[in-house]
Every structure is written in structure tokens, then in C-alpha cells.
Design a protein around this motif. Structure first.
Motif, PDB file in Angstrom:
ATOM      1  N   ASP A 230      -5.060  -7.117   0.556  1.00  9.78           N
ATOM      2  CA  ASP A 230      -5.419  -8.429   0.037  1.00  9.78           C
ATOM      3  C   ASP A 230      -6.372  -9.157   0.989  1.00  9.78           C
ATOM      4  O   ASP A 230      -7.315  -9.799   0.559  1.00  9.78           O
ATOM      5  CB  ASP A 230      -4.157  -9.264  -0.193  1.00  9.78           C
ATOM      6  CG  ASP A 230      -4.408 -10.500  -1.015  1.00  9.78           C
ATOM      7  OD1 ASP A 230      -4.969 -10.365  -2.122  1.00  9.78           O
ATOM      8  OD2 ASP A 230      -4.051 -11.605  -0.562  1.00  9.78           O
ATOM      9  N   THR A 231      -6.097  -9.057   2.287  1.00 10.58           N
ATOM     10  CA  THR A 231      -6.924  -9.751   3.290  1.00 10.58           C
ATOM     11  C   THR A 231      -7.897  -8.814   3.978  1.00 10.58           C
ATOM     12  O   THR A 231      -8.688  -9.262   4.812  1.00 10.58           O
ATOM     13  CB  THR A 231      -6.036 -10.418   4.349  1.00 10.58           C
ATOM     14  OG1 THR A 231      -5.273  -9.404   5.016  1.00 10.58           O
ATOM     15  CG2 THR A 231      -5.123 -11.467   3.729  1.00 10.58           C
ATOM     16  N   SER A 232      -7.791  -7.521   3.698  1.00  8.33           N
ATOM     17  CA  SER A 232      -8.637  -6.488   4.336  1.00  8.33           C
ATOM     18  C   SER A 232      -8.534  -6.531   5.858  1.00  8.33           C
ATOM     19  O   SER A 232      -9.532  -6.459   6.571  1.00  8.33           O
ATOM     20  CB  SER A 232     -10.105  -6.644   3.904  1.00  8.33           C
ATOM     21  OG  SER A 232     -10.215  -6.507   2.508  1.00  8.33           O
ATOM     22  N   THR A 233      -7.284  -6.671   6.333  1.00  6.66           N
ATOM     23  CA  THR A 233      -7.038  -6.702   7.782  1.00  6.66           C
ATOM     24  C   THR A 233      -5.781  -5.896   8.105  1.00  6.66           C
ATOM     25  O   THR A 233      -4.916  -5.703   7.252  1.00  6.66           O
ATOM     26  CB  THR A 233      -6.804  -8.144   8.290  1.00  6.66           C
ATOM     27  OG1 THR A 233      -5.688  -8.719   7.582  1.00  6.66           O
ATOM     28  CG2 THR A 233      -8.035  -9.018   8.103  1.00  6.66           C
ATOM     29  N   TYR A 234      -5.718  -5.463   9.364  1.00  3.83           N
ATOM     30  CA  TYR A 234      -4.495  -4.834   9.834  1.00  3.83           C
ATOM     31  C   TYR A 234      -3.500  -5.940  10.164  1.00  3.83           C
ATOM     32  O   TYR A 234      -3.887  -7.004  10.655  1.00  3.83           O
ATOM     33  CB  TYR A 234      -4.765  -3.970  11.069  1.00  3.83           C
ATOM     34  CG  TYR A 234      -5.451  -2.673  10.724  1.00  3.83           C
ATOM     35  CD1 TYR A 234      -4.731  -1.611  10.198  1.00  3.83           C
ATOM     36  CD2 TYR A 234      -6.825  -2.524  10.906  1.00  3.83           C
ATOM     37  CE1 TYR A 234      -5.355  -0.420   9.855  1.00  3.83           C
ATOM     38  CE2 TYR A 234      -7.461  -1.340  10.567  1.00  3.83           C
ATOM     39  CZ  TYR A 234      -6.717  -0.295  10.042  1.00  3.83           C
ATOM     40  OH  TYR A 234      -7.332   0.876   9.702  1.00  3.83           O
ATOM     41  N   ILE A 235      -2.235  -5.685   9.853  1.00  7.15           N
ATOM     42  CA  ILE A 235      -1.192  -6.676  10.115  1.00  7.15           C
ATOM     43  C   ILE A 235      -0.048  -6.028  10.884  1.00  7.15           C
ATOM     44  O   ILE A 235       0.027  -4.805  10.972  1.00  7.15           O
ATOM     45  CB  ILE A 235      -0.677  -7.327   8.808  1.00  7.15           C
ATOM     46  CG1 ILE A 235      -0.036  -6.278   7.889  1.00  7.15           C
ATOM     47  CG2 ILE A 235      -1.804  -8.070   8.095  1.00  7.15           C
ATOM     48  CD1 ILE A 235       0.650  -6.873   6.667  1.00  7.15           C
TER      49      ILE A 235
END
Length: 184
Positions: free
Chosen positions: A44-49
């Protein structure tokens, strides 16, 4: 396997799609991909979490699913259990060793489905009570809080009734387990 119809329904219905701020449709359920290097990627955010970010999604009641990036296998339960493990290992654990041992004893037992349903219903009842109390407390002034603490309150009586119901359910469960030759 527990009958799906017997499982409690989710409290909140999730819409099929929602709108992003730019007007395009996005899936209502966030998809997080888990890669072989154990990193989590929020599509959804195109980031690693991190696991802490996933915990925050849970706290915010954000619908999500965790999928293996290669096989697309659903890993959501595994990730949720990992969060619980970290919480239990930290600060103040929610479950005593005795409670955890009792839960483990139910795995593979004929009563496993009953125990899961029992825990799920009781956690939901507690959550509903907590939400009701939080909603009612929003409008309370300090004077009202003082009265609440000093005068018998219907909500507190409801909690007492809930505790009595819990005690009765515990007695019934112990009797049922005794009938199967299982004692605490």
C-alpha cells in the motif's frame, strides 16, 4: 476443524474498495509481502515495514493480510503470533505460564475447537465492554468520575455480572472436562 459457521463474525464489515486521495480505487485490505530475508513490504505504501508497524496496523484496526512473496501463502496468523510472542517476552506478559501450559494442552485434543471458540467469544465480550466504557467515559467530567467511583453504577454492575458469568463458565468447563477425565 472448527465449523466456519460457528465462528463469531467480524465486528466490522470491510468494504471491497476504497478511494485513494487521488481518486483511484485501492484494495480495502492492505497486502504485506514477506520476503525470504524476513523483510516485510507494505504494498500500500511501497515501503519496507517492521513488526512494530504491523502491530500498529492491528492497533489501528487496519485490515491487512501478510503473504509470502514467493508462494503467496497466507502468513497473517504467523505474523500475529510473532507479535504476541514479542509482547509476552517484553515488559508485563498477559498470560501466566500456567495459562500458556493449559492452552498448549488443548492442541490436538477433542476440545480444541471448543477452547478456541470459548477464548474468542470471551475476548470479544471483554473488548465490547471496554469499548462501551471508553465511549461512556468521553463525556465524563472529573465530578462525574468521582460519583462513578463512589456510587454503585449500572455499568459496574454489568462488569460484576460479567465476572459472575465468567466464573459460571469456568465451573461448567471444569465439570465438562471432569466428565472426560481431564482435571486441572
Amino acid at each position: 476443524m472448527q465449523d466456519e459457521a460457528a465462528r463469531p463474525q467480524a465486528v466490522q464489515e470491510i468494504p471491497v474498495t476504497t478511494k485513494k486521495s487521488n481518486g483511484t480505487a485501492k484494495p480495502a485490505q492492505r497486502v504485506i509481502k514477506k520476503y525470504p530475508n524476513r523483510r516485510l513490504y507494505d504494498t500500500d505504501t511501497s515501503t519496507y515495514i517492521t513488526l512494530a508497524d504491523v502491530k500498529q496496523l492491528v492497533m489501528d484496526a487496519e485490515p491487512f493480510t501478510v503473504r509470502d512473496a514467493k508462494t503467496n501463502e497466507d502468513l497473517t496468523r504467523s505474523i500475529l503470533l510473532q507479535i504476541i510472542l514479542e509482547e509476552e517476552a517484553g515488559g508485563a506478559p498477559m498470560f501466566s505460564e500456567a495459562a500458556l501450559a493449559n492452552i498448549i494442552r488443548f492442541y490436538g485434543h477433542a476440545m480444541q475447537g471448543f477452547m478456541g471458540s470459548y477464548l474468542e467469544k470471551n475476548v470479544q465480550a471483554f473488548t465490547d465492554l471496554q469499548a462501551k466504557m471508553a465511549e461512556q467515559s468521553k463525556t465524563m467530567t472529573p465530578e462525574m468520575w468521582s460519583q462513578f467511583m463512589n456510587v454503585p453504577n449500572p455499568l459496574m454492575q454489568g462488569m460484576t455480572a460479567f465476572e459472575k458469568m465468567q466464573e459460571q463458565m469456568q465451573k461448567n468447563t471444569e465439570q465438562l472436562l471432569g466428565a472426560f477425565g481431564l482435571k486441572r
